[in-house]
Structure formats: structure tokens, C-alpha cells
Design a protein around this motif. Structure first.
Motif, PDB file in Angstrom:
ATOM      1  N   THR A  30       2.258   1.231  -1.030  1.00 23.56           N
ATOM      2  CA  THR A  30       2.950   2.439  -0.598  1.00 23.56           C
ATOM      3  C   THR A  30       3.930   2.134   0.521  1.00 23.56           C
ATOM      4  O   THR A  30       5.071   2.611   0.526  1.00 23.56           O
ATOM      5  CB  THR A  30       1.945   3.506  -0.131  1.00 23.56           C
ATOM      6  OG1 THR A  30       1.083   3.846  -1.219  1.00 23.56           O
ATOM      7  CG2 THR A  30       2.658   4.760   0.363  1.00 23.56           C
ATOM      8  N   THR A  34       8.298   1.233  -1.176  1.00 29.46           N
ATOM      9  CA  THR A  34       8.961   2.544  -1.223  1.00 29.46           C
ATOM     10  C   THR A  34      10.250   2.555  -0.429  1.00 29.46           C
ATOM     11  O   THR A  34      10.646   3.575   0.132  1.00 29.46           O
ATOM     12  CB  THR A  34       8.015   3.651  -0.688  1.00 29.46           C
ATOM     13  OG1 THR A  34       7.577   3.308   0.639  1.00 29.46           O
ATOM     14  CG2 THR A  34       6.816   3.816  -1.590  1.00 29.46           C
ATOM     15  N   GLY A  40       9.610   2.482  -5.923  1.00 33.22           N
ATOM     16  CA  GLY A  40       8.369   3.248  -5.926  1.00 33.22           C
ATOM     17  C   GLY A  40       7.972   3.689  -7.317  1.00 33.22           C
ATOM     18  O   GLY A  40       6.795   3.619  -7.698  1.00 33.22           O
ATOM     19  N   LEU A 144       4.642   7.592  -4.610  1.00 31.04           N
ATOM     20  CA  LEU A 144       5.521   6.482  -4.251  1.00 31.04           C
ATOM     21  C   LEU A 144       6.985   6.821  -4.488  1.00 31.04           C
ATOM     22  O   LEU A 144       7.859   6.440  -3.696  1.00 31.04           O
ATOM     23  CB  LEU A 144       5.136   5.224  -5.043  1.00 31.04           C
ATOM     24  CG  LEU A 144       4.189   4.246  -4.334  1.00 31.04           C
ATOM     25  CD1 LEU A 144       2.849   4.907  -4.014  1.00 31.04           C
ATOM     26  CD2 LEU A 144       3.976   2.989  -5.181  1.00 31.04           C
ATOM     27  N   THR A 198       5.503   8.835   5.154  1.00 30.56           N
ATOM     28  CA  THR A 198       4.194   9.075   4.545  1.00 30.56           C
ATOM     29  C   THR A 198       3.377  10.043   5.388  1.00 30.56           C
ATOM     30  O   THR A 198       2.751  10.976   4.860  1.00 30.56           O
ATOM     31  CB  THR A 198       3.420   7.757   4.377  1.00 30.56           C
ATOM     32  OG1 THR A 198       4.190   6.854   3.573  1.00 30.56           O
ATOM     33  CG2 THR A 198       2.060   7.998   3.718  1.00 30.56           C
TER      34      THR A 198
END
Length: 224
Positions: A30, A34, A40, A144, A198
Motif C-alpha cells: 500500500t 501507490t 496501485g 490501492l 492513507t
């Protein structure tokens, strides 16, 4: 299984128990893969194929796998599926294969596939196990791709850049340039950007879940 059970599997995989936004599993790919929506998306799909196939095989052989050796067997099955995906991507999606590099074999050590094999596939029939692996993998792919899209737009001003080179000519239509190149924030495509984006998306999902829960409670109160 009832239709409602299948709906629960789909909803859990895509939203309620999303591997990244809910369980915070698979953080290594992740964070690393990304930097763009294309990367992703490619990494997520590779993981989804491995999870679906591994879950199906574990469910098929669940009554033959003893408790004492289950974890090594799960790892062996995942490793076999990763090898198939790795060779397939090298043959038919070589440019994307070169970008993803070492992170394809590292799917074997990703906590998400092993967690779902232990928690679900080992206790269910092949069909629901396959669907659980598939939709958990698709939920991982969506997470992702969204994280990569946010980082790419803010960091580079593009969306799905080089998709036609990595995924095939048919993906040319989704390549977009949204902002001038000199407006990009470099930090977003560097490691700190992965943690920031994130974290914000995890918070956003939690707020949406809380808001949805309050709406359900209010609807129930009005019904009474």
C-alpha cells in the motif's frame, strides 16, 4: 448459503472489512506501490487473483489439511498462486511486471491473503470462499487505486499516467492530465505522502461509517 450471506461477503470485502481502510493489512504494498493510480490498480489486481485462487483451493482441501500443518500449507498454496501470477504478468504485462518488481513475490508474505484463508476459506465451501477472496482482493484493489489516484493527482497533476504502456493500449482513454506539472506537490509521491493520504482516507471512511450508523439508529427510532 442464502443470498443475504453472499451480499455480506461482497459488502465486507469492498467496504465493511476492507483490507486497507478497515483492517490496515497489506501496508507494505500500500505504501510502496501507490505512487500512481496505475501502479496501485495493477498491484491490487495481482493480489485479487492470488486471493481468489488461494481461497478456492484452501476451501476445496480444507477437510484434508490438518490443524498442525495448516499455516505452512496455506503459505505453499499462496506461493504457488503468486508464481503463476508472476509468470503470467512477465509474459503478458511485462512493462507492469517491471514496475511492480519484487512486490509481486512479496504477496506471499502479505498478511491479508493469509488472514482470510485462516478466518474464512478454511471454514467454508469453495464458492463462498472464492467470492470472499475475490471481493477482499477487489476491495484491496480499490483502496490501492484510490490512494494512488489521490497521490498522483496532487503530486504530479496526472491520473492513470502511462496506463496504456503498463496495462495495454485499451487503457489509453483513462490517461488524464488534470493539473500543470509545476503545480505538483512532490511530497505526495514520496513515502510521507503514502502515510498522509492513507491516514486521511481511513479517517474519512470511519466518519462515513459513523454517520451511516447514526442514520440507521435514527431511522429505527422513527419506526418505533
Amino acid at each position: 448459503m442464502a443470498d443475504s450471506d453472499y451480499k455480506t461477503i461482497v459488502k465486507d470485502g469492498l467496504w465493511d472489512n476492507n483490507g486497507v481502510f478497515s483492517m490496515l493489512l497489506g501496508m507494505c504494498p500500500t505504501m510502496a506501490m501507490t505512487t500512481s493510480a496505475t501502479n496501485g490498480f495493477g498491484m491490487g489486481l495481482a493480489t485479487a487473483v492470488v486471493m481468489a485462487a488461494s481461497s478456492y483451493l484452501v476451501a476445496v482441501f480444507r477437510n484434508r489439511i490438518t490443524t498442525e500443518v495448516r499455516i505452512p500449507v496455506y503459505i505453499l498454496i499462496v506461493a504457488a498462486m503468486v508464481t503463476v501470477v508472476d509468470l503470467g504478468m512477465n509474459a503478458w504485462m511485462h512493462e507492469l511486471y517491471k514496475v511492480l518488481g519484487l512486490f509481486i513475490p512479496l504477496i506471499v508474505s502479505n498478511c491479508l491473503p493469509l488472514a482470510r484463508l485462516e478466518a474464512f476459506a478454511a471454514k467454508q465451501a469453495p464458492t463462498p470462499a472464492f467470492l470472499d477472496g475475490l471481493f477482499m482482493g477487489l476491495g484491496f484493489t480499490i483502496a490501492l487505486t484510490v490512494i494512488g489516484a489521490v497521490r498522483e493527482i496532487i503530486g504530479s497533476g496526472t491520473l492513470f499516467a502511462d496506463a496504456s504502456l503498463l496495462l495495454g493500449p485499451s487503457f489509453k482513454v483513462i490517461e488524464m492530465c488534470l493539473l500543470p506539472a509545476d503545480m505538483g506537490v512532490l511530497m505526495m509521491i514520496l513515502p510521507p505522502g503514502g502515510f498522509i493520504v492513507t491516514g486521511l482516507l481511513v479517517v474519512g471512511k470511519r466518519l462515513l461509517d459513523l454517520a451511516a450508523g447514526k442514520e440507521i439508529q435514527m431511522a429505527g427510532a422513527h419506526a418505533l
